[in-house]
Design an enzyme around this catalytic site. Sequence first.
Site, PDB file in Angstrom:
ATOM      1  N   GLN A 117       0.832  -1.208   0.000  1.00 32.40           N
ATOM      2  CA  GLN A 117       0.000   0.000   0.000  1.00 32.40           C
ATOM      3  C   GLN A 117       0.866   1.257   0.000  1.00 32.40           C
ATOM      4  OE1 GLN A 117      -1.989   0.724   3.737  1.00 32.40           O
ATOM      5  NE2 GLN A 117      -3.724   1.733   2.743  1.00 32.40           N
ATOM      6  N   GLY A 118       0.790   2.016  -1.053  1.00 35.56           N
ATOM      7  CA  GLY A 118       1.580   3.240  -1.140  1.00 35.56           C
ATOM      8  C   GLY A 118       0.743   4.479  -0.906  1.00 35.56           C
ATOM      9  N   TYR A 119       0.393   4.693   0.334  1.00 34.87           N
ATOM     10  CA  TYR A 119      -0.374   5.886   0.695  1.00 34.87           C
ATOM     11  C   TYR A 119       0.546   6.937   1.330  1.00 34.87           C
ATOM     12  CZ  TYR A 119      -5.239   4.090   0.180  1.00 34.87           C
ATOM     13  OH  TYR A 119      -6.434   3.637  -0.290  1.00 34.87           O
ATOM     14  N   SER A 120       1.118   6.596   2.492  1.00 29.16           N
ATOM     15  CA  SER A 120       1.827   7.593   3.303  1.00 29.16           C
ATOM     16  C   SER A 120       3.085   8.107   2.636  1.00 29.16           C
ATOM     17  CB  SER A 120       2.208   6.993   4.656  1.00 29.16           C
ATOM     18  OG  SER A 120       1.083   6.470   5.298  1.00 29.16           O
TER      19      SER A 120
ATOM     20  N   SER B 229       4.413  -1.010   4.220  1.00 25.69           N
ATOM     21  CA  SER B 229       4.603  -2.349   4.783  1.00 25.69           C
ATOM     22  C   SER B 229       4.905  -3.364   3.684  1.00 25.69           C
ATOM     23  CB  SER B 229       3.350  -2.793   5.536  1.00 25.69           C
ATOM     24  OG  SER B 229       3.127  -1.947   6.628  1.00 25.69           O
TER      25      SER B 229
ATOM     26  N   GLU C 137      -9.764  -1.392   5.296  1.00 29.42           N
ATOM     27  CA  GLU C 137      -8.525  -1.585   6.051  1.00 29.42           C
ATOM     28  C   GLU C 137      -8.813  -1.441   7.548  1.00 29.42           C
ATOM     29  OE1 GLU C 137      -5.441   1.151   4.984  1.00 29.42           O
ATOM     30  OE2 GLU C 137      -4.048   0.391   6.492  1.00 29.42           O
TER      31      GLU C 137
ATOM     32  N   GLU D   6      -6.516   9.226  17.087  1.00 33.11           N
ATOM     33  CA  GLU D   6      -6.980  10.619  17.133  1.00 33.11           C
ATOM     34  C   GLU D   6      -7.726  10.979  15.851  1.00 33.11           C
ATOM     35  OE1 GLU D   6      -3.847   9.619  17.905  1.00 33.11           O
ATOM     36  OE2 GLU D   6      -4.081   9.809  20.067  1.00 33.11           O
TER      37      GLU D   6
HETATM   38  C1  FAD Z   1       3.513  -0.569  11.424  1.00 26.89           C
HETATM   39  C2  FAD Z   1       3.007   0.427  10.448  1.00 26.89           C
HETATM   40  C3  FAD Z   1       2.701   0.027   9.175  1.00 26.89           C
HETATM   41  C4  FAD Z   1       2.268   0.955   8.227  1.00 26.89           C
HETATM   42  N1  FAD Z   1       2.016   0.513   6.964  1.00 26.89           N
HETATM   43  C5  FAD Z   1       1.705   1.407   6.012  1.00 26.89           C
HETATM   44  C6  FAD Z   1       1.542   0.982   4.671  1.00 26.89           C
HETATM   45  O1  FAD Z   1       1.664  -0.194   4.363  1.00 26.89           O
HETATM   46  N2  FAD Z   1       1.272   1.894   3.743  1.00 26.89           N
HETATM   47  C7  FAD Z   1       1.118   3.219   4.035  1.00 26.89           C
HETATM   48  O2  FAD Z   1       0.849   3.983   3.147  1.00 26.89           O
HETATM   49  N3  FAD Z   1       1.266   3.655   5.306  1.00 26.89           N
HETATM   50  C8  FAD Z   1       1.567   2.784   6.292  1.00 26.89           C
HETATM   51  N4  FAD Z   1       1.743   3.225   7.593  1.00 26.89           N
HETATM   52  C9  FAD Z   1       1.673   4.664   7.860  1.00 26.89           C
HETATM   53  C10 FAD Z   1       0.500   5.132   8.689  1.00 26.89           C
HETATM   54  O3  FAD Z   1      -0.666   5.144   7.931  1.00 26.89           O
HETATM   55  C11 FAD Z   1       0.853   6.521   9.236  1.00 26.89           C
HETATM   56  O4  FAD Z   1       1.906   6.366  10.139  1.00 26.89           O
HETATM   57  C12 FAD Z   1      -0.309   7.177   9.908  1.00 26.89           C
HETATM   58  O5  FAD Z   1      -1.288   7.553   8.994  1.00 26.89           O
HETATM   59  C13 FAD Z   1       0.113   8.405  10.743  1.00 26.89           C
HETATM   60  O6  FAD Z   1       0.873   9.294   9.999  1.00 26.89           O
HETATM   61  P1  FAD Z   1       2.262   9.856  10.574  1.00 26.89           P
HETATM   62  O7  FAD Z   1       3.084   8.693  10.939  1.00 26.89           O
HETATM   63  O8  FAD Z   1       2.791  10.816   9.600  1.00 26.89           O
HETATM   64  O9  FAD Z   1       1.896  10.597  11.924  1.00 26.89           O
HETATM   65  P2  FAD Z   1       1.377  12.104  12.069  1.00 26.89           P
HETATM   66  O10 FAD Z   1       0.254  12.331  11.158  1.00 26.89           O
HETATM   67  O11 FAD Z   1       2.518  13.046  11.988  1.00 26.89           O
HETATM   68  O12 FAD Z   1       0.828  12.061  13.557  1.00 26.89           O
HETATM   69  C14 FAD Z   1       1.607  12.316  14.719  1.00 26.89           C
HETATM   70  C15 FAD Z   1       0.662  12.431  15.912  1.00 26.89           C
HETATM   71  O13 FAD Z   1      -0.162  13.574  15.726  1.00 26.89           O
HETATM   72  C16 FAD Z   1      -1.520  13.216  15.815  1.00 26.89           C
HETATM   73  N5  FAD Z   1      -2.294  14.043  14.910  1.00 26.89           N
HETATM   74  C17 FAD Z   1      -2.095  14.289  13.607  1.00 26.89           C
HETATM   75  N6  FAD Z   1      -3.067  15.047  13.103  1.00 26.89           N
HETATM   76  C18 FAD Z   1      -3.929  15.286  14.127  1.00 26.89           C
HETATM   77  C19 FAD Z   1      -5.150  15.999  14.248  1.00 26.89           C
HETATM   78  N7  FAD Z   1      -5.725  16.608  13.205  1.00 26.89           N
HETATM   79  N8  FAD Z   1      -5.740  16.021  15.453  1.00 26.89           N
HETATM   80  C20 FAD Z   1      -5.189  15.390  16.520  1.00 26.89           C
HETATM   81  N9  FAD Z   1      -4.060  14.710  16.459  1.00 26.89           N
HETATM   82  C21 FAD Z   1      -3.438  14.644  15.278  1.00 26.89           C
HETATM   83  C22 FAD Z   1      -1.570  11.761  15.424  1.00 26.89           C
HETATM   84  O14 FAD Z   1      -2.724  11.112  15.942  1.00 26.89           O
HETATM   85  C23 FAD Z   1      -0.291  11.246  16.047  1.00 26.89           C
HETATM   86  O15 FAD Z   1      -0.527  10.963  17.403  1.00 26.89           O
HETATM   87  C24 FAD Z   1       2.139   2.312   8.561  1.00 26.89           C
HETATM   88  C25 FAD Z   1       2.431   2.717   9.860  1.00 26.89           C
HETATM   89  C26 FAD Z   1       2.879   1.811  10.804  1.00 26.89           C
HETATM   90  C27 FAD Z   1       3.198   2.294  12.170  1.00 26.89           C
END
Ligand code: FAD
Lengths: 372, 393
Positions: free
Chosen positions: B134-137, B169, B252, B376
Amino acid sequence: MTQPMIKLVHSEDETMLADAARGFLDGAAPVSHLRGLRDAGRSHDPDLWGEMARMGWAGVLVPETHGGADMGHAAAGILAAQMGQTLAVSPFLSTAVMAATALRQVADGRTDQALRQIAAGQRTYALAIDEGRKFDPGRCDLHAVREGNGYRLSGRKGFVVDGALADRVLVQARTDDGLVVFDLPAGAEGIERRARAAIDSRDSADITFDGVVATGDDLLGRADQVLRPAILAGQAALAAEMTGLVAGAFGMTVGYLNERKQFGVTIGQFQALQHRAAHLWCEQEVTAAAVLNAGRQMDAAPQDAALAVSIAKARATATAILAVSEGVQMHGGIGMTDAFDMGLFMKRARVCAEWLGDYSYHAEIIGNIRGI
Amino acid sequence: MQHAQDPALFRSQLRQWLLDNCPEQMRDGQNTEDTICWGGAGWVFSSPAQQQWLERAAAVGLTVPTWPVEYGGAGLDRAREKIFYEEMARINARLPLQSFGIWMLGPALLHFGSHAQKLHYLPPIARGDIRWCQGYSEPGAGSDLANVQTHAEDCGDHWQVTGQKIWTSYADKADWIFALVRTDRAAPKHRGISFVLIDMNQPGVTTRPIKLISGASPFCETFFDGAKVPKAQIVGEENRGWDVAKYLLTHERQMISGGGQGLQGGRALGAILADTAGPEGRIDPMLRADALRLEVDTLATGMTLERYKDISESGAEVGDASAMLKYMGTELNKRRHELLMTAGGLDALDWDGAMGSAPADWLRTKANSIEGGTSEIMLGIISRRVLGLGGQS
Ligand SMILES: Cc1cc2nc3c(=O)[nH]c(=O)nc-3n(C[C@H](O)[C@H](O)[C@H](O)COP(=O)(O)OP(=O)(O)OC[C@H]3O[C@@H](n4cnc5c(N)ncnc54)[C@H](O)[C@@H]3O)c2cc1C
């Protein structure tokens, strides 16, 4: 093995029943109705109960052959939830759910007349079980000693819901042969009832039995056969009532978040409150599923429903306490005033939390079944 | 095998089929990162039994029991799907195949894909031939996912994709990636995104693993440098990828909530607590109280997952309520593993100690409330879309 599949969604009929009940209760028993009764020093509205009976609610668990609607426990839960949403005052739980369930367990025709009268709204019941500070149906000092063909009952019961005004009392007593249940007129000689000043403004009473005479016919049966199913039915319906209560309190809270302004914006725009409200909604959803499941299990196989019912009552207890606590907090000062309804929800929630077993009582049952 | 329509008949048929076809070794209920069969072109089976189990299940559509038969599924309705999982649980069978293709891309293709796309992409997922990631983030697009910057340059019959994904992942093990790319830089951020399918076996795609706190490194940085994507490989309309992305996320989230694997994986809490009892047989009362609360919430949350499956079977989309399922399920799973670690005590402090993979599993659960949208963000979705509360979210 092949159990009927339980579906955790409401059928079309059930949705219609809920809508019809809501419509009726919004007109006849909004929260202001409870407030009015309370302010007038009353804890029961016979006219309201009469109307409910005409709609078939009093006979919700009475067989059709006895004039009932026999809609089952899930349906009883739907009605209870709708009543809970506006804190409608009625002897529904003690009479239509618990007493009817107890009387149905007696197969020899002795209770036919009683069931008919329940369905017709002509007879109300209270169940006298509690003796201590905590719900514990296994604890029973009130005793019935044999005398001729009958019995003599002595002892006391506390927190008898609807006990001050009910026409009759189902009382659990200890005999030499174990725990049994008697069906007695509430006005029998030797019965003394003292209404309690309950925080939820409902009828509950302490009752003393001082050498009350009962015939062999008054003895309905063994507690495990008669009372246990009634308690399960009551717990399931009470949990359902509590989901209604939660919906009522939560609806007020969300309404207020969207209306009250501070710092130039509605307070619902503050994320700290949004997340707490959202969390509460999640808890409410999970509890609603547990409650519907309990009703379905009671209808499918009541003898196996203990786990489902205890999960429902435990969850409902925790969620109701959360909903009313958050409800008061998110309303600020106004939430603390008597003129505002949230306090009525909070007080009813406290009573419901204790009635028929608190969280820890049900968690213990679940633990025993699940080997924890 | 033709699956019987009648539930009771189906149950007895299936029971026999499982006895005949599920290898003994696959009846240990294991469901950890190491024991899952993920499939894919480069998949190395951990045992002949694992391979047999996959092939036999795929041959009768039971790797994806509810998908239509023509796309490799068994076409089971909800009643028979329930029976399938009950019968699998009865013999403690492992799932024959799990993958992002099954959990995420499949549902999105079934909903948004053309018939040709379904025929082309779904059966290899069902057979475990192709593994998807999955290429989202991206580094600048986590919770604010619509901020993706990976760019797709229009080259007539194809796009050239350039940019960086992160936290992908299993990108290093996957054959293909479904990705959100920006196809219109001028449009408002939600309106310039497309959902495309990219073959990772080409020069313009590289991956670099990232190590996790659990010691494993199942996720990666993924780099695109002019990767070629034929135009037929778009799902849904150009610049409308956000709709596909959101729909996929609801699936998902349901999966992460426990809908895919069950909330109660592993040993029963009672047995785990019993191990903590000292010579007097005394179980720590605080631990037991926590366990009881956890059990109440686990059973009730399980009913909630069932309820939402019933709701979606009755025709309604689970939609935003998937945020609730995800939030409740993942927070519960974290509680469960905290409790397991407490119960494990000193025995659970080594990577290879008496509690086996407990420490790694515990650390892995911490991601549950981050991946697929953080807790959150889930609460934000509920407050905005379910409760109608305005303002910041
Ligand atoms: C084990 C694992 C596997 C993953 N696998 C994939 C994958 O296969 N493909 C993919 O695309 N992504 C994947 N991800 C990424 C995942 O979707 C992101 O980590 C997630 O969406 C959070 O983004 P971030 O890490 O940039 O955190 P941030 O968005 O920077 O968040 C940091 C903190 O701020 C809080 N925050 C952010 N915005 C708000 C708001 N508006 N209000 C309140 N709090 C807020 C968050 O809740 C968090 O606590 C994976 C992540 C993990 C940990």
